[in-house]
Each structure stands twice: as structure tokens, then as C-alpha cells.
Write a protein that holds these residues in place. Structure first.
Motif, PDB file in Angstrom:
ATOM      1  N   ASN A  99      81.650 -27.476  23.294  1.00  0.00           N
ATOM      2  CA  ASN A  99      81.901 -26.770  24.551  1.00  0.00           C
ATOM      3  C   ASN A  99      83.037 -25.753  24.426  1.00  0.00           C
ATOM      4  OD1 ASN A  99      81.183 -26.272  27.271  1.00  0.00           O
ATOM      5  ND2 ASN A  99      82.897 -27.501  28.002  1.00  0.00           N
ATOM      6  N   ALA A 100      83.092 -25.067  23.278  1.00  0.00           N
ATOM      7  CA  ALA A 100      84.070 -23.995  23.102  1.00  0.00           C
ATOM      8  C   ALA A 100      83.657 -22.793  23.941  1.00  0.00           C
ATOM      9  CB  ALA A 100      84.165 -23.611  21.637  1.00  0.00           C
ATOM     10  N   LYS A 101      84.635 -22.038  24.402  1.00  0.00           N
ATOM     11  CA  LYS A 101      84.328 -20.905  25.280  1.00  0.00           C
ATOM     12  C   LYS A 101      83.704 -19.740  24.520  1.00  0.00           C
ATOM     13  CE  LYS A 101      87.945 -21.905  28.700  1.00  0.00           C
ATOM     14  NZ  LYS A 101      88.445 -23.136  28.072  1.00  0.00           N
ATOM     15  N   GLU A 102      84.020 -19.605  23.225  1.00  0.00           N
ATOM     16  CA  GLU A 102      83.426 -18.536  22.438  1.00  0.00           C
ATOM     17  C   GLU A 102      83.483 -18.878  20.951  1.00  0.00           C
ATOM     18  OE1 GLU A 102      85.468 -14.771  22.726  1.00  0.00           O
ATOM     19  OE2 GLU A 102      87.450 -15.704  22.760  1.00  0.00           O
ATOM     20  N   LEU A 103      82.739 -18.111  20.170  1.00  0.00           N
ATOM     21  CA  LEU A 103      82.757 -18.237  18.714  1.00  0.00           C
ATOM     22  C   LEU A 103      83.521 -17.048  18.158  1.00  0.00           C
ATOM     23  CD1 LEU A 103      81.795 -19.470  15.996  1.00  0.00           C
ATOM     24  CD2 LEU A 103      79.718 -18.071  16.219  1.00  0.00           C
ATOM     25  N   ILE A 104      84.566 -17.317  17.401  1.00  0.00           N
ATOM     26  CA  ILE A 104      85.330 -16.274  16.717  1.00  0.00           C
ATOM     27  C   ILE A 104      84.960 -16.331  15.239  1.00  0.00           C
ATOM     28  CG2 ILE A 104      87.618 -15.475  16.031  1.00  0.00           C
ATOM     29  CD1 ILE A 104      87.026 -14.943  18.967  1.00  0.00           C
ATOM     30  N   VAL A 105      84.600 -15.174  14.675  1.00  0.00           N
ATOM     31  CA  VAL A 105      84.146 -15.105  13.286  1.00  0.00           C
ATOM     32  C   VAL A 105      85.208 -14.433  12.431  1.00  0.00           C
ATOM     33  CG1 VAL A 105      82.341 -14.263  11.731  1.00  0.00           C
ATOM     34  CG2 VAL A 105      81.747 -15.001  14.054  1.00  0.00           C
ATOM     35  N   THR A 106      85.417 -14.974  11.259  1.00  0.00           N
ATOM     36  CA  THR A 106      86.459 -14.518  10.347  1.00  0.00           C
ATOM     37  C   THR A 106      86.240 -13.087   9.856  1.00  0.00           C
ATOM     38  OG1 THR A 106      87.745 -15.256   8.419  1.00  0.00           O
ATOM     39  CG2 THR A 106      85.350 -15.310   8.215  1.00  0.00           C
ATOM     40  N   GLU A 107      87.156 -12.617   9.008  1.00  0.00           N
ATOM     41  CA  GLU A 107      87.063 -11.258   8.454  1.00  0.00           C
ATOM     42  C   GLU A 107      85.963 -11.209   7.399  1.00  0.00           C
ATOM     43  OE1 GLU A 107      90.764  -9.059   7.562  1.00  0.00           O
ATOM     44  OE2 GLU A 107      91.815 -10.810   8.346  1.00  0.00           O
ATOM     45  N   CYS A 108      84.744 -11.182   7.867  1.00  0.00           N
ATOM     46  CA  CYS A 108      83.570 -11.128   6.986  1.00  0.00           C
ATOM     47  C   CYS A 108      82.490 -10.371   7.734  1.00  0.00           C
ATOM     48  CB  CYS A 108      83.104 -12.533   6.622  1.00  0.00           C
ATOM     49  SG  CYS A 108      81.588 -12.586   5.639  1.00  0.00           S
ATOM     50  N   GLY A 109      82.221  -9.139   7.302  1.00  0.00           N
ATOM     51  CA  GLY A 109      81.272  -8.299   8.014  1.00  0.00           C
ATOM     52  C   GLY A 109      79.901  -8.921   8.127  1.00  0.00           C
ATOM     53  N   HIS A 110      79.407  -9.522   7.042  1.00  0.00           N
ATOM     54  CA  HIS A 110      78.047 -10.053   7.112  1.00  0.00           C
ATOM     55  C   HIS A 110      77.990 -11.334   7.929  1.00  0.00           C
ATOM     56  CE1 HIS A 110      77.503 -13.318   3.893  1.00  0.00           C
ATOM     57  NE2 HIS A 110      76.499 -13.587   4.721  1.00  0.00           N
ATOM     58  N   ALA A 111      79.086 -12.130   7.944  1.00  0.00           N
ATOM     59  CA  ALA A 111      79.119 -13.309   8.807  1.00  0.00           C
ATOM     60  C   ALA A 111      79.100 -12.884  10.272  1.00  0.00           C
ATOM     61  CB  ALA A 111      80.361 -14.142   8.510  1.00  0.00           C
ATOM     62  N   PHE A 112      79.872 -11.842  10.594  1.00  0.00           N
ATOM     63  CA  PHE A 112      79.919 -11.358  11.975  1.00  0.00           C
ATOM     64  C   PHE A 112      78.575 -10.767  12.392  1.00  0.00           C
ATOM     65  CE2 PHE A 112      81.135  -7.832  14.970  1.00  0.00           C
ATOM     66  CZ  PHE A 112      81.419  -8.667  16.048  1.00  0.00           C
ATOM     67  N   ARG A 113      78.002  -9.920  11.550  1.00  0.00           N
ATOM     68  CA  ARG A 113      76.710  -9.317  11.851  1.00  0.00           C
ATOM     69  C   ARG A 113      75.624 -10.379  11.982  1.00  0.00           C
ATOM     70  NH1 ARG A 113      73.640  -5.081  13.867  1.00  0.00           N
ATOM     71  NH2 ARG A 113      71.854  -4.631  12.534  1.00  0.00           N
ATOM     72  N   SER A 114      75.643 -11.371  11.096  1.00  0.00           N
ATOM     73  CA  SER A 114      74.654 -12.444  11.148  1.00  0.00           C
ATOM     74  C   SER A 114      74.752 -13.206  12.466  1.00  0.00           C
ATOM     75  CB  SER A 114      74.856 -13.428   9.991  1.00  0.00           C
ATOM     76  OG  SER A 114      74.688 -12.808   8.749  1.00  0.00           O
ATOM     77  N   SER A 115      75.984 -13.522  12.845  1.00  0.00           N
ATOM     78  CA  SER A 115      76.187 -14.288  14.075  1.00  0.00           C
ATOM     79  C   SER A 115      75.765 -13.491  15.302  1.00  0.00           C
ATOM     80  CB  SER A 115      77.653 -14.707  14.190  1.00  0.00           C
ATOM     81  OG  SER A 115      78.024 -15.535  13.104  1.00  0.00           O
ATOM     82  N   LYS A 116      76.104 -12.212  15.332  1.00  0.00           N
ATOM     83  CA  LYS A 116      75.699 -11.371  16.467  1.00  0.00           C
ATOM     84  C   LYS A 116      74.181 -11.203  16.519  1.00  0.00           C
ATOM     85  CE  LYS A 116      78.047  -9.280  18.937  1.00  0.00           C
ATOM     86  NZ  LYS A 116      78.569  -9.606  20.292  1.00  0.00           N
ATOM     87  N   MET A 117      73.574 -11.032  15.366  1.00  0.00           N
ATOM     88  CA  MET A 117      72.118 -10.868  15.310  1.00  0.00           C
ATOM     89  C   MET A 117      71.410 -12.145  15.763  1.00  0.00           C
ATOM     90  SD  MET A 117      69.877  -9.790  11.982  1.00  0.00           S
ATOM     91  CE  MET A 117      68.100 -10.064  11.909  1.00  0.00           C
ATOM     92  N   PHE A 118      71.913 -13.303  15.312  1.00  0.00           N
ATOM     93  CA  PHE A 118      71.305 -14.569  15.730  1.00  0.00           C
ATOM     94  C   PHE A 118      71.466 -14.760  17.232  1.00  0.00           C
ATOM     95  CE2 PHE A 118      71.423 -19.096  16.662  1.00  0.00           C
ATOM     96  CZ  PHE A 118      70.217 -19.511  16.111  1.00  0.00           C
ATOM     97  N   GLU A 119      72.658 -14.447  17.742  1.00  0.00           N
ATOM     98  CA  GLU A 119      72.913 -14.583  19.183  1.00  0.00           C
ATOM     99  C   GLU A 119      71.935 -13.742  20.000  1.00  0.00           C
ATOM    100  OE1 GLU A 119      76.435 -13.310  22.347  1.00  0.00           O
ATOM    101  OE2 GLU A 119      76.178 -12.316  20.427  1.00  0.00           O
ATOM    102  N   ARG A 120      71.741 -12.506  19.592  1.00  0.00           N
ATOM    103  CA  ARG A 120      70.888 -11.586  20.347  1.00  0.00           C
ATOM    104  C   ARG A 120      69.413 -11.935  20.244  1.00  0.00           C
ATOM    105  NH1 ARG A 120      74.435  -7.442  18.215  1.00  0.00           N
ATOM    106  NH2 ARG A 120      73.071  -7.304  16.405  1.00  0.00           N
ATOM    107  N   THR A 121      68.994 -12.364  19.064  1.00  0.00           N
ATOM    108  CA  THR A 121      67.573 -12.428  18.768  1.00  0.00           C
ATOM    109  C   THR A 121      66.966 -13.824  18.839  1.00  0.00           C
ATOM    110  OG1 THR A 121      67.972 -10.577  17.255  1.00  0.00           O
ATOM    111  CG2 THR A 121      65.827 -11.636  17.112  1.00  0.00           C
TER     112      THR A 121
END
Length: 410
Positions: free
Chosen positions: A228-250
Motif C-alpha cells: 500500500n505504498a503511495k507511489e513507486l520510485i525508480v532508481t537512476e536507470c533509464g530502462h528500469a524507469f521506461r519499463s515501469s512506465k510502459m508496464f503501468e500504461r499498457t
């Protein structure tokens, strides 16, 4: 003279097949103008690095030739070509879709995907190793912070955020995770790590296999939901961030929550006065690399600049920057394709020229994938620079709560 293309060699079903994979993408948007190739910084450095030829082969149905086309796996999927396309044709998305049709991706890509599915992280770190690494980091931070009561929060419910990081921060670079946790401590962050799923990377961003992509990212999101965390914060990793955003959206169908890059969080903390900083502690000239997955694809541009201008004395912008930034040459899975280091160093040359033009002595590289490439190019081209994540520069600039603030921090 090249061998002419025979009509019998063309497969008209390929176009419709690819359109289906891309949810109805219309290949007729392509004008064959060549602006994509003009935008690709590698088209004149690497043979067969021609996005215009690639998309025409797809549109014409040259299935067999495409299956053996080096472009498919040489492409860094950086979308520099798309920025220049007057019709907005996303060649990286087309490349990824075609890659997804390859039974076994080259190099170590499929091994990494299989390891992630099996163990929950791309480095195949076993649970015992993960637990012991966190215990060791906790002990190190107790000494560093002079706080014997310090504890890394694990499986803490209702936190402001769950932190998703890169398995390399556990297996190979635990000191980098220590740095980040030190910054969290300084900001008095209300956060948690998961005991089960913590790796935010997803190599299937590059292989194009969406079934495996979902299998890898879904458990991470389920952990955010479970805790029940309020948000997901992703580390300094472009592909980890892009992957997480893409999964969230799609693909994510569970409870909705924000997914943000750690540099966005850092910027908020500085604005709120939660981090006390003295930028005179970072006196050397510093330049900033814009990771393609973070900046060009997800539009996170201003936060890291806001942060870096508060933590270094001499900041020097690269040219071009932002969405026109030059890819470092390691994206699209290139680091995991075993035979590409020589090619990566050839592709690194435009970025090397950018670095040298700034006169900076430190490169700030807010991406794990990119910083490996920068470290390689630093040695290969004998640049004699230091390469750091943004978190390291923040930690350098931290001022203890009981210390007077330096005028340089204002």
C-alpha cells in the motif's frame, strides 16, 4: 549492380502482422524522406545502420531479408530518428515489435530474461544474498551515519513510496545503493524496500516479448499494491524507469499509483528544503548526460537539471541536449549482446565529442546502463574523467543538520 527485388520474395502479410502487434500502426505515415536516417547519429558510422531502409523493408514485406538484417539488433532504439521524422513514425517501436518475433534473441538477452522470471531479478541474486547484502549495508550505514538505531525499512506498510532499483546495486555496486539510502536518510524519507520483488529493470523492453515483459514487471507492481505504498520510485536507470512506465500504461490492471524517477523525488526534496546542500563540495566542472529512455521517451528533463544546479558549482550543458540528445550507444540491449563492444565504442564517438566540448571533468550519468558505457568509453578514449550518478553528487554535497549552511548552497 544490386540484385533486383522480386515480387515473389515479398510477403504482403508482414505489414498487417506488424500493424497488429503495434495496435493498428499505419505504415503509410512513412514518406520515405530519409529524415530518420539523417537523425540517426550512427548511420554514417556503422554499416547497415539505416532506419529508412529498415522501415521500407517492413512496409514492402521483405520478411526473409529482415530476419537477417543487422539493423534489427544493432539499433539502439533511442528514438533519435523519431524526433526528426515529420510524421512521427516510431521506428524504435517497430524494431521492438520485429525483435519480438525472433525465437531466441542474441547474446545474453534471453538468459537475463529467464533469470529474472526465475529469481525475481535480472542478476539472479538469490534471496539469501539479497537479505545479507541489506544487513551488511545497514551495518555500514549505522557506522557512516553514527546512528546505531538506523534500520533499512523493509516491507513497511503505507509508506510514501516503495523504491524499485537495479539488481546491479545489490550484486556489483552495493555502495551505490548505500549512497541512495544515505540520501533517503538525510531527507527523512518515509519509504520501504520490498523483501520479495525489488528489481525494476526489464530486459524484455529490448527483446520485444510482451508476455515475458508482463511476467517480469507485474510482481513488482503487486508488491507496491501489497504494501500500500503511495507511489513507486525508480532508481537512476533509464530502462528500469521506461519499463515501469510502459508496464503501468499498457498492462497494469491493479490499483493505480504514480511511477516516478528518483530525480523527480530529489528535485521535490530540494524545493521543500528537506536536503541541506553545499554545492561548493562539488567544485569541479560537471556535465549531464540525458538518458534516452528517461528524457526523450518519458520527458523527464527539468528535474535532474534543477538538482544538479543545486549540488555542483560549475555545471556545463551538453549540446544538443534534451530530446535531441545523442544516445551513448549502449541502449536497446547492446550491453547484453556479447559481440558488440567494439561497435559500442564506435558509436560512443559522437558522445565523446560532446563530452570533450564541455571541458567538464565529471560526467553525471543518471542511468546504470549508460554509466557502464561511459566508463568503457572513458577508458577506451582515455578521457581521464570521473563518471558519477546524480545520487553520488548529492551525497557529496550533503551538510549535516547541525552544520551552518554555506552561502554557496543558496
Amino acid at each position: 549492380m544490386a540484385e533486383p527485388i522480386r515480387v515473389k520474395d515479398l510477403d504482403p502479410t508482414l505489414r498487417d502482422e506488424m500493424a497488429g502487434l503495434l495496435k493498428g500502426y499505419d505504415f503509410s505515415n512513412c514518406l520515405s524522406c530519409g529524415m530518420c536516417t539523417a537523425g540517426c547519429k550512427y548511420s554514417d558510422l556503422i554499416e547497415d545502420q539505416d532506419p529508412r531502409k529498415f522501415i521500407r523493408k517492413v512496409a514492402l514485406g521483405m520478411r526473409e531479408e529482415l530476419a537477417n538484417d543487422p539493423f534489427v539488433w544493432n539499433c539502439n532504439m533511442c528514438e533519435r530518428c523519431t524526433v526528426e521524422c515529420p510524421m512521427g513514425v516510431n521506428i524504435a517501436a517497430i524494431t521492438r515489435a520485429f525483435r519480438g518475433k525472433t525465437p531466441v534473441p542474441p547474446g545474453h538477452l534471453q538468459i537475463i530474461a529467464d533469470d529474472h522470471i526465475r529469481t525475481g531479478n535480472q542478476m539472479a541474486v538469490e534471496q539469501l544474498d539479497y537479505d545479507e547484502t541489506l544487513e551488511w549495508l545497514e551495518e555500514e550505514l549505522q557506522k557512516e551515519l553514527n546512528d546505531p538505531n538506523y534500520k533499512i525499512p523493509i516491507d513497511k506498510p503505507d509508506a510514501d513510496f516503495m523504491f524499485g532499483f537495479n539488481a546491479r546495486e545489490v550484486k556489483h555496486y552495493p555502495h551505490e545503493l548505500q549512497t541512495i539510502l544515505h540520501v533517503f536518510y538525510a531527507a527523512k524519507a518515509n519509504y520501504t524496500l520490498s523483501s520479495k520483488r525489488w528489481d525494476a529493470t526489464n530486459i524484455c523492453l529490448f527483446t520485444g516479448k510482451n508476455d515475458e515483459f508482463q511476467e517480469i514487471s507485474r510482481p513488482l507492481f503487486e508488491e507496491v499494491e501489497r504494501l500500500n505504498a503511495k507511489e513507486l520510485i525508480v532508481t537512476e536507470c533509464g530502462h528500469a524507469f521506461r519499463s515501469s512506465k510502459m508496464f503501468e500504461r499498457t498492462f497494469w490492471k491493479g490499483k493505480k499509483f504514480p511511477v516516478r524517477h528518483i530525480v523527480e523525488l530529489y528535485a521535490d526534496w530540494i524545493k521543500e528544503g528537506r536536503l541541506k546542500l553545499d554545492k561548493s563540495k562539488n567544485p569541479l566542472p560537471v556535465t549531464l548526460h540525458d538518458p534516452c529512455n528517461t528524457v526523450r521517451k518519458e520527458g523527464v528533463y527539468e528535474p535532474q537539471r534543477y538538482v544538479i544546479k543545486h549540488v555542483v558549482e560549475d555545471y556545463r550543458e551538453m549540446n544538443p541536449d534534451g530530446k535531441y540528445n545523442i544516445c551513448c550507444g549502449a541502449g536497446g540491449g547492446a550491453l547484453a549482446v556479447a559481440a558488440t563492444k567494439q561497435q559500442r565504442m564506435i558509436k560512443a564517438k559522437p558522445k565523446v565529442d560532446q563530452l570533450l566540448a564541455t571541458g567538464a571533468q565529471i560526467g553525471c550519468i543518471p542511468c546504470h546502463n549508460c554509466i557502464d558505457q561511459f566508463n568503457d568509453m572513458n577508458k577506451f578514449y582515455k578521457l581521464k574523467m570521473k563518471m558519477h550518478h546524480l545520487s553520488t553528487l548529492i551525497e557529496n554535497a550533503l551538510v549535516p543538520d547541525d552544520a551552518p549552511e554555506s552561502p554557496a548552497a543558496e
